[in-house]
Design a protein around this motif. Structure first.
Motif, PDB file in Angstrom:
ATOM      1  N   THR A 245       0.805  -1.230   0.000  1.00 44.37           N
ATOM      2  CA  THR A 245       0.000   0.000   0.000  1.00 44.37           C
ATOM      3  C   THR A 245       0.836   1.279   0.000  1.00 44.37           C
ATOM      4  O   THR A 245       0.561   2.208  -0.754  1.00 44.37           O
ATOM      5  N   ASN A 246       1.854   1.344   0.822  1.00 40.78           N
ATOM      6  CA  ASN A 246       2.617   2.591   0.969  1.00 40.78           C
ATOM      7  C   ASN A 246       3.945   2.593   0.217  1.00 40.78           C
ATOM      8  O   ASN A 246       4.891   3.254   0.637  1.00 40.78           O
ATOM      9  N   ARG A 247       3.986   1.884  -0.899  1.00 39.77           N
ATOM     10  CA  ARG A 247       5.223   1.855  -1.696  1.00 39.77           C
ATOM     11  C   ARG A 247       5.036   2.580  -3.022  1.00 39.77           C
ATOM     12  O   ARG A 247       3.952   2.589  -3.590  1.00 39.77           O
ATOM     13  N   SER A 248       6.127   3.147  -3.505  1.00 43.92           N
ATOM     14  CA  SER A 248       6.101   3.776  -4.825  1.00 43.92           C
ATOM     15  C   SER A 248       6.188   2.694  -5.897  1.00 43.92           C
ATOM     16  O   SER A 248       6.519   1.534  -5.603  1.00 43.92           O
ATOM     17  N   MET A 249       5.911   3.075  -7.133  1.00 46.75           N
ATOM     18  CA  MET A 249       6.009   2.129  -8.245  1.00 46.75           C
ATOM     19  C   MET A 249       7.439   1.585  -8.365  1.00 46.75           C
ATOM     20  O   MET A 249       7.646   0.394  -8.605  1.00 46.75           O
ATOM     21  N   GLY A 250       8.416   2.463  -8.157  1.00 45.73           N
ATOM     22  CA  GLY A 250       9.824   2.038  -8.229  1.00 45.73           C
ATOM     23  C   GLY A 250      10.182   1.034  -7.151  1.00 45.73           C
ATOM     24  O   GLY A 250      10.911   0.069  -7.402  1.00 45.73           O
ATOM     25  N   GLU A 251       9.667   1.258  -5.936  1.00 45.30           N
ATOM     26  CA  GLU A 251       9.931   0.328  -4.832  1.00 45.30           C
ATOM     27  C   GLU A 251       9.313  -1.034  -5.115  1.00 45.30           C
ATOM     28  O   GLU A 251       9.926  -2.073  -4.841  1.00 45.30           O
ATOM     29  N   ILE A 252       8.107  -1.036  -5.667  1.00 41.30           N
ATOM     30  CA  ILE A 252       7.440  -2.300  -6.004  1.00 41.30           C
ATOM     31  C   ILE A 252       8.205  -3.025  -7.107  1.00 41.30           C
ATOM     32  O   ILE A 252       8.395  -4.236  -7.054  1.00 41.30           O
ATOM     33  N   ALA A 253       8.678  -2.273  -8.103  1.00 43.80           N
ATOM     34  CA  ALA A 253       9.448  -2.874  -9.201  1.00 43.80           C
ATOM     35  C   ALA A 253      10.740  -3.500  -8.684  1.00 43.80           C
ATOM     36  O   ALA A 253      11.100  -4.618  -9.069  1.00 43.80           O
TER      37      ALA A 253
ATOM     38  N   LEU B  24      11.428  -4.500  -5.595  1.00 49.03           N
ATOM     39  CA  LEU B  24      11.095  -5.655  -4.764  1.00 49.03           C
ATOM     40  C   LEU B  24      10.699  -6.849  -5.633  1.00 49.03           C
ATOM     41  O   LEU B  24      11.159  -7.982  -5.404  1.00 49.03           O
ATOM     42  N   ALA B  25       9.866  -6.608  -6.645  1.00 47.03           N
ATOM     43  CA  ALA B  25       9.432  -7.681  -7.550  1.00 47.03           C
ATOM     44  C   ALA B  25      10.622  -8.286  -8.292  1.00 47.03           C
ATOM     45  O   ALA B  25      10.685  -9.504  -8.487  1.00 47.03           O
ATOM     46  N   MET B  26      11.582  -7.450  -8.695  1.00 45.19           N
ATOM     47  CA  MET B  26      12.753  -7.955  -9.409  1.00 45.19           C
ATOM     48  C   MET B  26      13.609  -8.832  -8.497  1.00 45.19           C
ATOM     49  O   MET B  26      14.049  -9.918  -8.892  1.00 45.19           O
ATOM     50  N   PHE B  27      13.836  -8.373  -7.271  1.00 46.24           N
ATOM     51  CA  PHE B  27      14.666  -9.146  -6.352  1.00 46.24           C
ATOM     52  C   PHE B  27      14.006 -10.479  -6.005  1.00 46.24           C
ATOM     53  O   PHE B  27      14.664 -11.518  -5.958  1.00 46.24           O
ATOM     54  N   ILE B  28      12.687 -10.444  -5.786  1.00 42.97           N
ATOM     55  CA  ILE B  28      11.946 -11.676  -5.479  1.00 42.97           C
ATOM     56  C   ILE B  28      11.990 -12.644  -6.658  1.00 42.97           C
ATOM     57  O   ILE B  28      12.252 -13.840  -6.483  1.00 42.97           O
ATOM     58  N   SER B  29      11.744 -12.137  -7.860  1.00 39.48           N
ATOM     59  CA  SER B  29      11.710 -13.018  -9.036  1.00 39.48           C
ATOM     60  C   SER B  29      13.073 -13.649  -9.305  1.00 39.48           C
ATOM     61  O   SER B  29      13.157 -14.828  -9.630  1.00 39.48           O
ATOM     62  N   VAL B  30      14.147 -12.884  -9.140  1.00 38.77           N
ATOM     63  CA  VAL B  30      15.493 -13.433  -9.380  1.00 38.77           C
ATOM     64  C   VAL B  30      15.848 -14.473  -8.323  1.00 38.77           C
ATOM     65  O   VAL B  30      16.288 -15.590  -8.646  1.00 38.77           O
ATOM     66  N   SER B  31      15.646 -14.138  -7.042  1.00 37.06           N
ATOM     67  CA  SER B  31      16.053 -15.061  -5.970  1.00 37.06           C
ATOM     68  C   SER B  31      15.226 -16.342  -5.976  1.00 37.06           C
ATOM     69  O   SER B  31      15.772 -17.447  -5.873  1.00 37.06           O
ATOM     70  N   GLU B  32      13.895 -16.215  -6.131  1.00 36.66           N
ATOM     71  CA  GLU B  32      13.041 -17.403  -6.092  1.00 36.66           C
ATOM     72  C   GLU B  32      13.209 -18.271  -7.326  1.00 36.66           C
ATOM     73  O   GLU B  32      13.250 -19.503  -7.224  1.00 36.66           O
ATOM     74  N   GLU B  33      13.339 -17.660  -8.487  1.00 32.99           N
ATOM     75  CA  GLU B  33      13.518 -18.471  -9.698  1.00 32.99           C
ATOM     76  C   GLU B  33      14.896 -19.129  -9.743  1.00 32.99           C
ATOM     77  O   GLU B  33      15.038 -20.263 -10.202  1.00 32.99           O
ATOM     78  N   ALA B  34      15.914 -18.425  -9.262  1.00 30.24           N
ATOM     79  CA  ALA B  34      17.260 -19.025  -9.214  1.00 30.24           C
ATOM     80  C   ALA B  34      17.240 -20.287  -8.358  1.00 30.24           C
ATOM     81  O   ALA B  34      17.804 -21.324  -8.744  1.00 30.24           O
ATOM     82  N   LEU B  35      16.568 -20.219  -7.192  1.00 27.77           N
ATOM     83  CA  LEU B  35      16.523 -21.375  -6.306  1.00 27.77           C
ATOM     84  C   LEU B  35      15.576 -22.454  -6.808  1.00 27.77           C
ATOM     85  O   LEU B  35      15.981 -23.613  -6.981  1.00 27.77           O
TER      86      LEU B  35
ATOM     87  N   PHE C 282       8.405 -11.709 -12.409  1.00 23.64           N
ATOM     88  CA  PHE C 282       8.462 -10.255 -12.196  1.00 23.64           C
ATOM     89  C   PHE C 282       7.160  -9.583 -12.610  1.00 23.64           C
ATOM     90  O   PHE C 282       6.621  -8.746 -11.879  1.00 23.64           O
ATOM     91  N   VAL C 283       6.663  -9.927 -13.792  1.00 22.81           N
ATOM     92  CA  VAL C 283       5.414  -9.331 -14.301  1.00 22.81           C
ATOM     93  C   VAL C 283       4.271  -9.591 -13.319  1.00 22.81           C
ATOM     94  O   VAL C 283       3.495  -8.682 -12.987  1.00 22.81           O
ATOM     95  N   ILE C 284       4.171 -10.831 -12.827  1.00 21.26           N
ATOM     96  CA  ILE C 284       3.101 -11.189 -11.892  1.00 21.26           C
ATOM     97  C   ILE C 284       3.211 -10.369 -10.610  1.00 21.26           C
ATOM     98  O   ILE C 284       2.249  -9.727 -10.168  1.00 21.26           O
ATOM     99  N   ASP C 285       4.394 -10.371  -9.989  1.00 17.48           N
ATOM    100  CA  ASP C 285       4.562  -9.683  -8.710  1.00 17.48           C
ATOM    101  C   ASP C 285       4.430  -8.167  -8.849  1.00 17.48           C
ATOM    102  O   ASP C 285       3.827  -7.510  -7.994  1.00 17.48           O
ATOM    103  N   PHE C 286       4.982  -7.617  -9.920  1.00 12.49           N
ATOM    104  CA  PHE C 286       4.942  -6.160 -10.112  1.00 12.49           C
ATOM    105  C   PHE C 286       3.513  -5.674 -10.347  1.00 12.49           C
ATOM    106  O   PHE C 286       3.042  -4.750  -9.675  1.00 12.49           O
ATOM    107  N   LEU C 287       2.813  -6.303 -11.281  1.00 13.74           N
ATOM    108  CA  LEU C 287       1.462  -5.846 -11.617  1.00 13.74           C
ATOM    109  C   LEU C 287       0.470  -6.108 -10.484  1.00 13.74           C
ATOM    110  O   LEU C 287      -0.379  -5.254 -10.183  1.00 13.74           O
ATOM    111  N   LEU C 288       0.562  -7.271  -9.849  1.00 14.73           N
ATOM    112  CA  LEU C 288      -0.328  -7.537  -8.711  1.00 14.73           C
ATOM    113  C   LEU C 288       0.022  -6.631  -7.532  1.00 14.73           C
ATOM    114  O   LEU C 288      -0.861  -6.217  -6.778  1.00 14.73           O
ATOM    115  N   GLY C 289       1.312  -6.310  -7.379  1.00 10.53           N
ATOM    116  CA  GLY C 289       1.716  -5.365  -6.340  1.00 10.53           C
ATOM    117  C   GLY C 289       1.094  -3.998  -6.560  1.00 10.53           C
ATOM    118  O   GLY C 289       0.592  -3.372  -5.621  1.00 10.53           O
TER     119      GLY C 289
END
Length: 199
Positions: free
Chosen positions: A93-101, A103-114, A174-181
């Motif tokens: 709720t209280n994040r900017s678009m850049g912060e969400i992007a 966060l979504a990038m870091f989550i997508s890279v770390s989770e997909e790598a593992l 990334f697309v899923i997490d960013f857009l849903l975020g």
């Protein structure tokens, strides 16, 4: 014992951000440690990452499709079906678009790598998808959210099997997490305004 949603509600934005990045850094560290033991050479892992048209034709389109289905279901199903205890609202709720992007990038890279790059590569679709669903334990409180995350984990795993390209699933994730975020941020802000208008 307090529920995860109650604990997260008590965290400041800074504390929550640190917690989110720490857990993702932990997953990335696990991926690196497992990779050292499971891959014969580093190139065996890096060869999974290739720039190709599939990044856009499969990765982005699959991500968009998942987001559209999810938003549609949010509109037609009772709100309780997507009730995760307010965790997603608190996160976005209280994040900017850049912060969400970011966060979504870091989550997508770390989770997909593992989960795809290491676990699925070595142990297959079923094991990696189940573990992926299990670590998203904040969704365990509701049967619909459990089914949702299990189906999503298998779908991402299937896309990885189909393309044999880790970059495709990273982009999809990334697309899923960013857009849903962004969608959750919008809903959270609307609820805040409605709450203030009733005071």
């Amino acid at each position: 014992m307090k529920k995860q949603g109650e604990i997260i509600q008590q965290l400041s934005k800074k504390q929550l951000t640190c917690h989110l990045y720490f857990t993702q850094f932990l997953l990335l560290t696990i991926a690196c440690v497992l990779g050292i033991f499971l891959f014969d050479t580093p190139s065996e892992f890096w060869n999974q990452i290739r720039f190709s048209p599939a990044i856009f034709t499969v990765g982005m389109s699959s991500g968009l499709l998942i987001v559209l289905i999810d938003i549609l279901l949010m509109k037609v199903l009772p709100a309780k079906y997507y009730d995760d205890g307010g965790v997603n609202a608190q996160i976005f709720t209280n994040r900017s678009m850049g912060e969400i992007a970011l966060l979504a990038m870091f989550i997508s890279v770390s989770e997909e790598a593992l989960f795809r790059g290491v676990l699925q590569f070595h142990f297959g679709l079923i094991i990696s998808s189940i573990i992926f669903a299990l670590i998203h334990f904040r969704y365990w409180a509701h049967w619909f959210l459990i089914i949702n995350i299990v189906l999503l984990s298998f779908w991402i795993g299937f896309i990885y099997e189909f393309t044999d390209n880790l970059l495709v699933t990273i982009i999809m994730h990334f697309v899923i997490d960013f857009l849903l975020g962004l969608h959750m941020r919008k809903n959270g802000r609307q609820r805040s305004k409605e709450g203030m208008s009733h005071e």
